[in-house]
Design a protein around this motif. Structure first.
Motif, mmCIF file in Angstrom:
data_model
loop_
_atom_site.group_PDB
_atom_site.id
_atom_site.type_symbol
_atom_site.label_atom_id
_atom_site.label_comp_id
_atom_site.label_asym_id
_atom_site.label_seq_id
_atom_site.Cartn_x
_atom_site.Cartn_y
_atom_site.Cartn_z
ATOM 1 N N MET A 184 135.011 74.884 53.103
ATOM 2 C CA MET A 184 136.041 74.773 54.108
ATOM 3 C C MET A 184 136.271 73.582 54.910
ATOM 4 O O MET A 184 137.629 73.153 54.927
ATOM 5 C CB MET A 184 135.546 75.526 55.357
ATOM 6 C CG MET A 184 136.467 75.584 56.500
ATOM 7 S SD MET A 184 135.948 76.379 58.147
ATOM 8 C CE MET A 184 134.569 75.551 58.540
ATOM 9 N N LEU A 185 135.419 72.772 54.785
ATOM 10 C CA LEU A 185 135.653 71.270 55.357
ATOM 11 C C LEU A 185 136.303 70.603 54.478
ATOM 12 O O LEU A 185 137.270 69.676 54.668
ATOM 13 C CB LEU A 185 134.466 70.492 55.552
ATOM 14 C CG LEU A 185 133.574 71.122 56.948
ATOM 15 C CD1 LEU A 185 132.089 70.507 57.262
ATOM 16 C CD2 LEU A 185 134.279 71.009 58.187
ATOM 17 N N LYS A 186 135.957 70.767 53.213
ATOM 18 C CA LYS A 186 136.704 69.860 51.789
ATOM 19 C C LYS A 186 138.384 70.325 52.151
ATOM 20 O O LYS A 186 138.947 69.366 51.933
ATOM 21 C CB LYS A 186 136.360 70.317 50.606
ATOM 22 C CG LYS A 186 137.007 69.557 49.574
ATOM 23 C CD LYS A 186 136.325 69.724 47.897
ATOM 24 C CE LYS A 186 137.037 69.225 46.955
ATOM 25 N NZ LYS A 186 136.324 69.419 45.609
ATOM 26 N N GLN A 187 138.736 71.488 52.179
ATOM 27 C CA GLN A 187 139.920 71.947 52.182
ATOM 28 C C GLN A 187 140.678 71.443 53.673
ATOM 29 O O GLN A 187 141.862 71.089 53.409
ATOM 30 C CB GLN A 187 140.134 73.621 52.013
ATOM 31 C CG GLN A 187 141.359 74.061 52.037
ATOM 32 C CD GLN A 187 141.678 75.438 51.773
ATOM 33 O OE1 GLN A 187 140.888 75.913 50.751
ATOM 34 N NE2 GLN A 187 142.535 76.058 52.722
ATOM 35 N N PHE A 202 138.586 66.976 54.528
ATOM 36 C CA PHE A 202 138.000 65.891 53.582
ATOM 37 C C PHE A 202 138.305 66.007 52.147
ATOM 38 O O PHE A 202 137.294 66.078 51.496
ATOM 39 C CB PHE A 202 136.256 65.956 54.006
ATOM 40 C CG PHE A 202 135.986 65.498 55.186
ATOM 41 C CD1 PHE A 202 135.672 64.117 55.647
ATOM 42 C CD2 PHE A 202 135.777 66.434 56.268
ATOM 43 C CE1 PHE A 202 135.213 63.954 56.975
ATOM 44 C CE2 PHE A 202 135.225 66.307 57.636
ATOM 45 C CZ PHE A 202 135.214 64.916 57.950
ATOM 46 N N ALA A 203 139.575 66.220 52.019
ATOM 47 C CA ALA A 203 140.068 66.617 50.693
ATOM 48 C C ALA A 203 139.442 65.237 49.703
ATOM 49 O O ALA A 203 139.381 65.369 48.736
ATOM 50 C CB ALA A 203 141.603 66.875 50.611
ATOM 51 N N TYR A 248 131.492 63.089 58.739
ATOM 52 C CA TYR A 248 131.355 64.584 58.069
ATOM 53 C C TYR A 248 130.320 65.441 58.800
ATOM 54 O O TYR A 248 130.523 66.797 58.824
ATOM 55 C CB TYR A 248 131.161 64.288 56.670
ATOM 56 C CG TYR A 248 131.082 65.457 55.715
ATOM 57 C CD1 TYR A 248 132.186 66.201 55.179
ATOM 58 C CD2 TYR A 248 129.811 66.089 55.654
ATOM 59 C CE1 TYR A 248 132.110 67.456 54.570
ATOM 60 C CE2 TYR A 248 129.780 67.230 54.879
ATOM 61 C CZ TYR A 248 130.932 67.956 54.323
ATOM 62 O OH TYR A 248 130.733 69.050 53.605
ATOM 63 N N LEU A 249 129.142 64.798 59.027
ATOM 64 C CA LEU A 249 128.123 65.729 59.604
ATOM 65 C C LEU A 249 128.327 66.193 60.858
ATOM 66 O O LEU A 249 127.895 67.338 61.000
ATOM 67 C CB LEU A 249 126.701 64.486 59.623
ATOM 68 C CG LEU A 249 125.844 64.472 58.378
ATOM 69 C CD1 LEU A 249 124.887 63.535 58.595
ATOM 70 C CD2 LEU A 249 125.381 65.863 58.073
ATOM 71 N N SER A 250 129.090 65.431 61.691
ATOM 72 C CA SER A 250 129.366 65.992 62.823
ATOM 73 C C SER A 250 130.019 67.158 62.898
ATOM 74 O O SER A 250 129.831 68.237 63.624
ATOM 75 C CB SER A 250 130.262 65.183 63.801
ATOM 76 O OG SER A 250 130.564 65.566 64.976
#
Length: 208
Positions: free
Chosen positions: A33-36, A39-40, A138-140
């Motif tokens: 989900m985060l990548k899409q 953070f692509a 990203y970790l947040s």
């Protein structure tokens, strides 16, 4: 000694395929989900060979820490020794590893580590082994989603704080990670579930 009584998710995790299913329906992982959504380009320009090697190393470190915490088996690695040192310095008590959480509709994931402190406060931690240290931005997001799902699964508990744990060969660090508000996390999950373009900035700001 464990002090928390955490609820167990009905989601089934297939470790080999790295997929999550609930009642025959596949759920998305938080990483996907985060990548899409946000953070692509996180690993743009890095070869598949390098990524595969990094993933293999990360898996070995995660497994070493999990075996130490669940079975008391110390593999003697520098990473496990450093993990023990960081945990002791922070005064943390191990509660769970790979604790599975989900909203039971869209996403699911396993939290690397659940700790309590001397006051009984709950801390969620994620282990990173990547070159260059912790990516706190990203970790947040990652840990904020975990905290949201953790509290959804365990209404009687509140997460006190989030931690990034960096273990890479001789180097190690544990750092506090900022948590995004639940409203922001909810917005992210809703937009992802609906197939929308993310309206949030990486800083977590809601659109005007």
């Amino acid at each position: 000694m464990k002090t928390l009584k955490l609820n167990k998710s009905s989601v089934v995790f297939d470790q080999e395929a790295h997929t999550y299913h609930l009642d025959g329906v596949e759920l998305s992982g938080v990483t996907g989900m985060l990548k899409q959504m946000l953070f692509a380009d996180k690993y743009a320009g890095i070869s598949d060979e390098v990524l595969a090697k990094a993933a293999q190393y990360g898996t070995s470190v995660h497994e070493g820490v999990e075996l130490y915490e669940t079975l008391g088996a110390d593999d003697g690695s520098r990473e496990v020794q450093n993990y023990r040192k960081l945990k002791e310095l922070a005064g943390l008590n191990f509660e769970e590893s790979e604790y599975l959480v989900s909203d039971n509709e869209t996403i699911a994931s396993s939290i690397d580590l659940v700790f309590t402190d001397h006051d009984g406060g709950i801390w969620l931690a994620d282990i990173k082994t990547t070159y260059g240290g912790l990516d706190k931005e990203y970790l947040s997001w990652q840990l904020s989603v975990y905290a949201y799902l953790f509290e959804m699964a365990n209404p009687d508990y509140k997460v006190k704080g989030l931690l990034g744990v960096w273990l890479r060969h001789d180097d190690c660090k544990m750092d506090y990670i900022n948590r995004h508000p639940d409203a922001v996390v909810e917005r992210l999950i809703q937009e992802y579930a609906q197939g929308l373009v993310c309206s949030l900035s990486k800083s977590g700001e809601l659109p005007a």
